[in-house]
Design a protein around this motif. Structure first.
Motif, short mmCIF file in Angstrom:
data_model
loop_
_atom_site.label_atom_id
_atom_site.label_comp_id
_atom_site.label_asym_id
_atom_site.label_seq_id
_atom_site.Cartn_x
_atom_site.Cartn_y
_atom_site.Cartn_z
N UNK A 76 0.84 -1.21 0.00
CA UNK A 76 0.00 0.00 0.00
C UNK A 76 0.87 1.25 0.00
N UNK A 77 0.23 2.37 -0.35
CA UNK A 77 0.89 3.68 -0.27
C UNK A 77 0.42 4.34 1.03
N UNK A 78 1.37 4.81 1.82
CA UNK A 78 1.06 5.43 3.10
C UNK A 78 1.13 6.95 2.98
N UNK A 79 0.09 7.61 3.45
CA UNK A 79 0.09 9.07 3.59
C UNK A 79 -0.07 9.34 5.07
N UNK A 80 1.00 9.84 5.72
CA UNK A 80 1.01 9.96 7.17
C UNK A 80 1.22 11.42 7.58
N UNK A 81 0.21 11.98 8.24
CA UNK A 81 0.27 13.36 8.75
C UNK A 81 0.90 13.31 10.15
N UNK A 82 2.07 13.92 10.30
CA UNK A 82 2.82 13.82 11.55
C UNK A 82 2.85 15.17 12.26
N UNK A 83 2.43 15.17 13.52
CA UNK A 83 2.35 16.40 14.31
C UNK A 83 3.15 16.29 15.59
N UNK A 84 3.76 17.40 16.00
CA UNK A 84 4.28 17.48 17.36
C UNK A 84 3.07 17.57 18.28
N UNK A 85 3.14 16.91 19.44
CA UNK A 85 2.04 16.90 20.41
C UNK A 85 2.63 16.97 21.81
N UNK A 86 1.76 17.29 22.76
CA UNK A 86 2.16 17.22 24.17
C UNK A 86 1.03 16.58 24.95
N UNK A 87 1.38 16.02 26.09
CA UNK A 87 0.39 15.34 26.94
C UNK A 87 -0.38 16.38 27.73
N UNK A 88 -1.73 16.34 27.64
CA UNK A 88 -2.57 17.20 28.47
C UNK A 88 -2.91 16.47 29.76
N UNK A 89 -3.26 15.17 29.63
CA UNK A 89 -3.68 14.40 30.79
C UNK A 89 -3.51 12.92 30.47
N UNK A 90 -3.00 12.15 31.43
CA UNK A 90 -2.86 10.71 31.25
C UNK A 90 -1.41 10.27 31.40
N UNK A 91 -1.22 8.94 31.36
CA UNK A 91 0.09 8.37 31.63
C UNK A 91 0.66 7.51 30.52
N UNK A 92 0.16 7.67 29.27
CA UNK A 92 0.66 6.90 28.14
C UNK A 92 0.69 5.40 28.45
N UNK A 93 -0.48 4.83 28.64
CA UNK A 93 -0.64 3.41 28.95
C UNK A 93 -0.62 2.62 27.64
N UNK A 94 0.26 1.62 27.53
CA UNK A 94 0.36 0.84 26.30
C UNK A 94 -0.77 -0.18 26.22
N UNK A 95 -1.67 0.00 25.23
CA UNK A 95 -2.77 -0.93 25.03
C UNK A 95 -2.54 -1.81 23.81
#
Length: 135
Positions: A76-95
Motif C-alpha cells: 500500500x501507499x502510506x500518507x502519514x500526517x505527523x504532528x508534534x504533540x504534548x500530553x494534556x492528561x494521562x500516563x501513556x498506557x500501552x494498550x
C-alpha cells in the motif's frame, strides 16, 4: 495500489520524544510514532486525539504539523500526517504496543524505526537541537 491515510503523534516532553514498538501486523517489532487511521469526516488533528486516547489512554494537545510523509510499502501507499504533540492528561498506557520509550537527541537512532517514520527523524533531531540550545 491503495492509499492508507494515517496520523502520527510525535509526543514531546522537555527534550524527549515518545516512541512505540508495534505489537501486531506486518511491521510487528518496528518502532514508530503512535497514531492510526483517520475516519471519514475527521480532520487529522481530531483523528490523532481519538487514536492516542484509544491506544495510550492519554489526552494530547496537537501542535504544529511536522510533515506529511508519503511512503510506498509493498502492499500500500502510506500518507502519514505527523504532528508534534504534548500530553494534556494521562500516563501513556500501552494498550496495543509491545514497548515504548522516551528518546533524547542522543538516543534517537537507538531503535529500529519503520521506514516511513525514519524519514521524520532528521526534522525531529533539528527540533530537539534547537530546543536544547534555547534551554
Amino acid at each position: 495500489m491503495k492509499t492508507v491515510e494515517v496520523v502520527a503523534a510525535v509526543i514531546r516532553n522537555q527534550n524527549r520524544i515518545f516512541a512505540t514498538q508495534r505489537g501486531y501486523g506486518d511491521q510487528k517489532g518496528g518502532w514508530e510514532f503512535p497514531g492510526g487511521k483517520m475516519e471519514a469526516e475527521e480532520t487529522p488533528q481530531e483523528a490523532l486525539v481519538r487514536e492516542i486516547k484509544e491506544e495510550l489512554d492519554t489526552e494530547i494537545e496537537v501542535e504544529e504539523l511536522i510533515e506529511t510523509v508519503e511512503y510506498d510499502y509493498p502492499k500500500f501507499h502510506l500518507k502519514m500526517h505527523c504532528f508534534f504533540c504534548s500530553v494534556k492528561q494521562g500516563n501513556l498506557v500501552l494498550k496495543e504496543h509491545e514497548a515504548a520509550k522516551w528518546l533524547t537527541l542522543e538516543t534517537l537512532d537507538s531503535v529500529d524505526w519503520l521506514p516511513a517514520d525514519l524519514s521524520l527523524i532528521e526534522k525531529i533531531r533539528k527540533s530537539l537541537k534547537s530546543s536544547q540550545s534555547r534551554a
